[in-house]
Design an enzyme around this catalytic site. Sequence first.
Site, short mmCIF file in Angstrom:
data_model
loop_
_atom_site.label_atom_id
_atom_site.label_comp_id
_atom_site.label_asym_id
_atom_site.label_seq_id
_atom_site.Cartn_x
_atom_site.Cartn_y
_atom_site.Cartn_z
N THR A 153 29.92 -5.42 21.94
CA THR A 153 29.62 -4.01 21.69
C THR A 153 29.97 -3.17 22.91
O THR A 153 30.31 -2.00 22.78
CB THR A 153 28.14 -3.84 21.33
N ALA A 154 29.88 -3.77 24.08
CA ALA A 154 30.26 -3.06 25.30
C ALA A 154 31.71 -2.59 25.21
O ALA A 154 32.04 -1.43 25.51
CB ALA A 154 30.05 -3.96 26.51
N HIS A 204 24.75 -7.59 31.04
CA HIS A 204 23.73 -8.46 31.64
C HIS A 204 23.30 -7.90 33.01
O HIS A 204 23.32 -6.71 33.24
CB HIS A 204 24.21 -9.90 31.70
#
Length: 275
Positions: A109-110, A147
Amino acid sequence: MDIRIAHSPDSDDAFMFYALAKDKLPTGKFRFSHTLQDIETLNRKALNGEYEITAISFHAYVHIADKYILLPSGASMGDRYGPMVVAREPWKPDELRNKKIAIPGTMTTAYLTLKLFQPDFEAVTIPFDQIMSAVQNKTVDAGLLIHEGQLTYQNLQLHKIVDLGEWWYQITGLPLPLGGNVIRRDLGKEDIREISRLLKQSIQYALDHREEALKYAMQFARDLDVATADRFVGMYVNERTLDYGEEGRRAVQLLFDRAYEANLIPAHIVTEFTE
């Protein structure tokens, strides 16, 4: 009944699944085993329906909705924060145009959100935990961080160019939906409903027993100190993780709508959740 759960080797996912991984809950007829792999690998394995339950990027859901349905618990959402682009120099966001940018995978999705923000760049796929090094050693011009890199990039003298979660909030007023947990449709409604209940219980257990769950999750924190790991876990395991809520579900659908309008996904998709 053996149920395989696949998720990322990260402190937030480990925190979420702590109660199931360490037998803190009665699970009835179900016996859970855990497989840890990076999110892009999980996205691609979901194409073949490999695991009964798997973490996925919402971008990947477009391609697996025939096999999986979204669970109402387990989402990672960025509430005015999220994946970010960093570089060696403090560029303005519009200077990313035509740059070579390291991404953690084309099904993340990034990556999808970055394409919504800036369609014109050269994507270079690099494992997520090697992206900051690639920026430092000039393999790429910039890097898309997911992350814990979102909290540690400054330690390497890198500069934030854009936080995509903040950008998404500015244009939509909604959190940025990044990833969720899905369950295979062929398990049947009754088992899906019970497994969904157990997953929500696992998340609630971790939130209620934060210290012990965080202690377990620290083994996946990749050298973060306890305070930073706790902050990272809190960013992505919270009340929205227990349940998307109306706002969270609306955000997921809007992401799909915007991506389809921009010709970034092959079909318009309507999100479907188990209850």
